[in-house]
Design an enzyme around this catalytic site. Structure first.
Site, PDB file in Angstrom:
ATOM      1  N   GLY A 276      -9.209  -9.710  -0.808  1.00  0.00           N
ATOM      2  CA  GLY A 276      -7.933 -10.254   0.400  1.00  0.00           C
ATOM      3  C   GLY A 276      -6.823 -12.030  -0.290  1.00  0.00           C
TER       4      GLY A 276
ATOM      5  N   ARG B  38       0.698  -1.312   0.305  1.00  0.00           N
ATOM      6  CA  ARG B  38       0.359   0.425  -0.227  1.00  0.00           C
ATOM      7  C   ARG B  38       0.961   1.221  -0.214  1.00  0.00           C
ATOM      8  NH1 ARG B  38      -4.887  -1.532   4.205  1.00  0.00           N
ATOM      9  NH2 ARG B  38      -6.190  -2.856   2.679  1.00  0.00           N
TER      10      ARG B  38
ATOM     11  N   LYS C  94     -20.735 -17.121   2.015  1.00  0.00           N
ATOM     12  CA  LYS C  94     -21.574 -17.030   2.486  1.00  0.00           C
ATOM     13  C   LYS C  94     -22.226 -16.500   1.112  1.00  0.00           C
ATOM     14  CE  LYS C  94     -20.870 -17.243   7.500  1.00  0.00           C
ATOM     15  NZ  LYS C  94     -21.231 -16.599   9.048  1.00  0.00           N
TER      16      LYS C  94
ATOM     17  N   GLY D  53     -12.814  -4.024   1.172  1.00  0.00           N
ATOM     18  CA  GLY D  53     -14.884  -3.580   1.283  1.00  0.00           C
ATOM     19  C   GLY D  53     -14.852  -2.611   0.170  1.00  0.00           C
TER      20      GLY D  53
END
Length: 419
Positions: free
Chosen positions: A377, A35, A220, A400
């Site tokens: 990720g 990053r 999920k 996200g």
């Protein structure tokens, strides 16, 4: 909207929101500087154009000014890549920060302490007791919002222009990622990283070359339902992997043994399959699976049809037949979006499917000119581990943020710059 390449930074102080939320080891050394390296082109541009830098970021989730979350730990790494010494303000709201910012000279760079040492950055009250009433919560929220306005105004007062280069936090309407932009109506812009992220996502979602194939993994359905629903209006084919595939298989009457399954989402799975059929979108699941008798690295394994997993066994990864069939589809694609692993990527014995997808994307990009976008990720970890990060079209830095963009949600950090 201003553009970083056209803006005149001469003699100006640029406050740059970066995402330096990087992992540190026990000795507070940076263990993954991805990053930091990603933001360097933007930071160097400001300095080379005659400006000075005020670098702001968060690190971790501190509840107060916890030393382990201090941004001072990352100074050596930033200096190594930026090529200049950093001034450091140990309190982003303190008088020292204001004085250092005021006296910055062209070519100098100042790093402010962790913004999240202050609750005002996120705009959420901290430390409320469990038994607090709804009315007291309401009052606390109103108070923190008032304080957030003061916090944001003071942060903005340090600079002449604002650059958002933190895509990883673009989905948060925080003081430094969205609210601060209103103080720079004609002097705000994306950094190179943010611009590249937005361009890559828009290329995939707004005007993709076809066939367009999305690969979605993860545990999920419930966590990806928004993404699935939005992408059904965009893609030609959708590959579903990871743990969520077993909910789809059971919804079709298959036997999945002890595999992960969201029993309360079976109707949702059927609904998704019906919608895909209505739209003419081909949903692809595992046909065979690597099953294990335990969720451990040394478990016994077998290959079996995905809808015939033995009692007590768990589906852990895509099987060889599945991967071969997916390769044929992906090698024919002109746009591929990959978010989420094929299997239990954390355990090396069940990472083959995820690694194989990384290989296929690299091959499709090189041989067929496919536009390949990777985010999430585990997907990013697989691409990096295999040395393929520079062999796909784009690797997103936002987890996200990317997911919310894929859901069709307007990200506050992007909206604030475009307004």
């Amino acid at each position: 909207m201003q553009h970083i390449d056209n803006y005149d930074f001469t003699g100006k102080r640029a406050i740059v929101r970066v995402d330096f939320n990087v992992p540190l080891n026990a000795d507070f050394q940076v263990t993954d500087d991805t990053r930091i390296r990603a933001a360097i082109p933007t930071l160097k541009k400001v300095l080379a154009a005659g400006g000075s830098l005020i670098i702001v970021s968060h690190l971790g989730r501190p509840k107060a000014a916890e030393p382990k979350y201090s941004l001072k730990h990352i100074i050596p790494t930033v200096e190594k890549y930026l090529g200049v010494s950093l001034l450091f303000a140990p309190d982003c709201m303190g008088p020292e920060a204001a004085e250092l910012a005021q006296n910055l000279q062209p070519g100098q760079a100042l790093l402010l302490e962790n913004l999240r040492y202050y609750a005002e950055e996120e705009g959420k009250p901290r430390g409320l007791p469990d038994d607090v009433s709804d009315e007291e919560k309401k009052v606390a929220k109103a108070l923190i919002k008032e304080k957030q306005a003061t916090f944001t105004s003071r942060l903005a007062s340090y600079a002449d222009c604002y650059i958002n280069d933190a895509f990883g936090t673009a989905h948060r309407a925080h003081a430094s990622t969205a609210l601060i932009a209103k103080y720079f109506a004609h002097d705000k812009m994306f950094g190179y990283l943010m611009e590249n992220e937005v361009n890559a996502l828009e290329q995939a979602l707004q005007n993709p070359k076809r066939p367009f194939v999305a690969i979605l993994g993860g545990a999920k359905i419930s966590s990806k339902i928004g993404v699935v629903a939005h992408l059904l209006d965009k893609v030609d084919q959708m590959i579903v992997g990871g743990g969520m595939v077993f909910t789809f298989i059971k919804a079709q009457g298959g036997f999945i043994g002890a595999s992960l399954c969201e029993e309360d989402q079976l109707d949702l799975a059927r609904s998704i399959m019906d919608k895909a059929k209505e739209k003419g979108i081909h949903l692809l699941f595992f046909t065979d699976v690597v099953a294990a008798d335990a969720f451990t690295p040394d478990a016994h394994t077998q290959i079996c049809p995905v809808d015939q997993i033995p009692e007590g066994w768990l589906g852990m990864d895509a099987g060889p037949e599945t991967l071969n069939s997916w390769e044929k589809i992906l090698m024919n694609a002109k746009t591929i979006l990959w978010n989420g692993p094929a299997g239990v990527f954390e355990i090396p014995a069940f990472a083959k499917g995820t690694h194989r997808i990384a290989e296929i994307l690299a091959k499709a990009t090189a041989q067929n000119g496919c536009f390949s976008l990777v985010g999430g990720g585990d997907s990013v970890a697989a691409i990096n581990q295999m040395g393929f990060a520079d062999k796909v079209s784009y690797v997103s830095t936002g987890g996200g943020a990317m997911l919310e963009y894929l859901e069709g949600i307007e990200l506050p950090g992007i909206k604030a710059i475009k307004e």
